[in-house]
Design a protein around this motif. Structure first.
Motif, short mmCIF file in Angstrom:
data_model
loop_
_atom_site.label_atom_id
_atom_site.label_comp_id
_atom_site.label_asym_id
_atom_site.label_seq_id
_atom_site.Cartn_x
_atom_site.Cartn_y
_atom_site.Cartn_z
N TRP A 141 0.38 -2.94 -9.53
CA TRP A 141 -0.45 -1.89 -8.96
C TRP A 141 -1.62 -1.60 -9.89
CZ3 TRP A 141 0.46 0.31 -4.18
CH2 TRP A 141 1.70 0.03 -3.59
N ARG B 121 0.83 -1.20 0.00
CA ARG B 121 0.00 0.00 0.00
C ARG B 121 0.87 1.25 0.00
NH1 ARG B 121 -2.72 -3.86 3.02
NH2 ARG B 121 -4.94 -4.10 2.49
N ALA B 122 0.46 2.23 -0.79
CA ALA B 122 1.14 3.53 -0.84
C ALA B 122 0.30 4.48 -1.67
CB ALA B 122 2.54 3.41 -1.44
N ASP B 123 0.37 5.76 -1.34
CA ASP B 123 -0.30 6.80 -2.13
C ASP B 123 -1.78 6.49 -2.35
OD1 ASP B 123 2.20 7.92 -2.26
OD2 ASP B 123 2.59 7.32 -4.33
N ASP B 124 -2.46 6.05 -1.31
CA ASP B 124 -3.90 5.79 -1.35
C ASP B 124 -4.30 4.73 -2.36
OD1 ASP B 124 -4.39 7.76 0.60
OD2 ASP B 124 -4.36 9.33 -0.92
N GLN B 125 -3.41 3.82 -2.69
CA GLN B 125 -3.78 2.69 -3.51
C GLN B 125 -3.12 1.43 -2.97
OE1 GLN B 125 -2.33 2.38 -7.56
NE2 GLN B 125 -0.59 3.73 -7.18
N PRO C 250 3.71 3.75 -7.25
CA PRO C 250 4.29 4.79 -6.41
C PRO C 250 5.81 4.72 -6.43
CG PRO C 250 3.50 3.00 -5.06
CD PRO C 250 3.07 2.69 -6.47
N GLU C 251 6.44 5.70 -5.80
CA GLU C 251 7.89 5.67 -5.69
C GLU C 251 8.33 4.42 -4.92
OE1 GLU C 251 10.33 7.80 -6.88
OE2 GLU C 251 8.64 8.53 -8.07
#
Length: 338
Positions: free
Chosen positions: A139, A73-77, A144-145
């Protein structure tokens, strides 16, 4: 839809992949997790290809192949990550091995190409005679980064959940990482470490000793845990470290040298004589590696040429493969300085 299995819902599930039926199980597990995360059907189909090809490669080529299927999980996804680990034979020429048309099993040799085309991000490290570790992320949207800190945990053989847990956060400019080893094994140990992770996520931005004090108080209603917190201050060139119990912390310099960091005796939540914080110089491009006592210090950085230029996930999974014990929960967390 039925609820996810306990391990898959909490940190992922490890699957042994040594025969064709096991490869199908990896694909189905990945699809189920992706559906639970509400990923688009197109990306679930892409993930299915990745899981089938990657686990199929383990069946065809690897020794003692295992796959970790977990959510990221990262950046709201939320996406799905596969961590593929084997103990041989390894690849002599990685770039040639991953190209379309190369095969050592009498097939068309398109497996790696299919994986890389569908994946959002991937990384791979291989040493002939030791084996290969590969991570693949899918994803739903733009990836994301890359994570600056990541790791892996694995339960004791026979358990469905691990009592070890890891976490990372950036709070008011502080980069901090946590490793927790819940006392014992199974659900109660996992509950203690989950509480440590929860309290870590909400703790004030403070030096590690103060954060460990917060975690100690938060774990009083649990069976307790060994745990440690590292604060990575790149600007000052220092790592600040505090821990209670048997958590190992190591600084790995670019020249291959390593330096251990000190934890104090105790059990967070129950036994605490004192919490001390220690400062260690931090070299540019160094790696901070922490692990529980389910991982022994028998690995040597010089045996893994090029490993420490890879992602934290690949570094952690490699150390777990070669130094983790099956007789205990095991967890490794890696943070990159650069």
């Amino acid at each position: 839809m039925a609820s996810l299995p306990e391990g898959l819902a909490h940190g992922g599930v490890w699957l042994r992949v040594e025969e064709p039926g096991a490869a199908s199980a990896v694909r189905r597990t990945a699809e189920r997790l992706a559906a639970d995360l509400a990923m688009p059907e197109k990306r679930i189909a892409d993930l299915s290809i990745v899981a089938a090809e990657a686990s199929g490669n383990l069946v065809k080529h690897a020794v003692q192949g295992t796959v970790l299927v977990r959510a990221v999980r990262a950046d709201d996804q939320a996406g799905v990550e596969l961590v593929l680990v084997d103990s041989g034979p390894g690849m002599l020429d990685v770039q040639r091995s991953i190209g379309d048309g190369h095969s050592t099993a009498g097939t068309l040799g398109i497996g790696f190409g299919a994986i890389l085309r569908q994946a959002s991000r991937w990384d791979l490290h291989s040493v002939p005679g030791k084996g290969t570790v590969m991570t693949v992320q899918v994803w739903p949207g733009t990836a994301p980064e890359p994570a600056w800190a990541a790791g892996v945990t694995r339960p004791l053989t026979g358990e469905t959940v691990s009592g070890d847990a890891i976490a990372a956060r950036i709070v008011e400019g502080r980069r901090q990482i946590l490793v927790s080893d819940g006392l014992g094994h199974g659900g109660l140990a996992a509950a203690a470490s989950h509480e440590a992770v929860r309290a870590f996520g909400t703790a004030p931005a403070a030096p590690p000793a103060q954060v460990v004090e917060v975690l100690h108080n938060a774990l009083r209603h649990t069976r307790g845990a060994a745990l440690a917190v590292a604060d990575i201050d790149v600007a000052a060139g220092v790592v600040r470290y505090a821990g209670l119990g048997n958590i190992s912390g190591t600084l790995l310099a670019p020249d291959g040298s390593r330096r251990g960091m000190v934890s104090m005796p105790g059990i967070a939540g129950h036994q605490r004589r004192q919490i001390r914080e220690y400062d260690y110089p931090l070299a540019p491009d160094a790696v901070v590696l922490m692990h529980t006592d389910g991982v022994v210090d028998r690995w040597n950085p010089v045996d893994y040429p090029g490993l420490f230029s890879h992602t934290p996930e690949v570094i952690a999974a490699t150390v777990l493969r070669d130094a983790g014990t099956r007789r205990d929960d095991a967890g490794v967390l890696v943070a990159r300085v650069s």
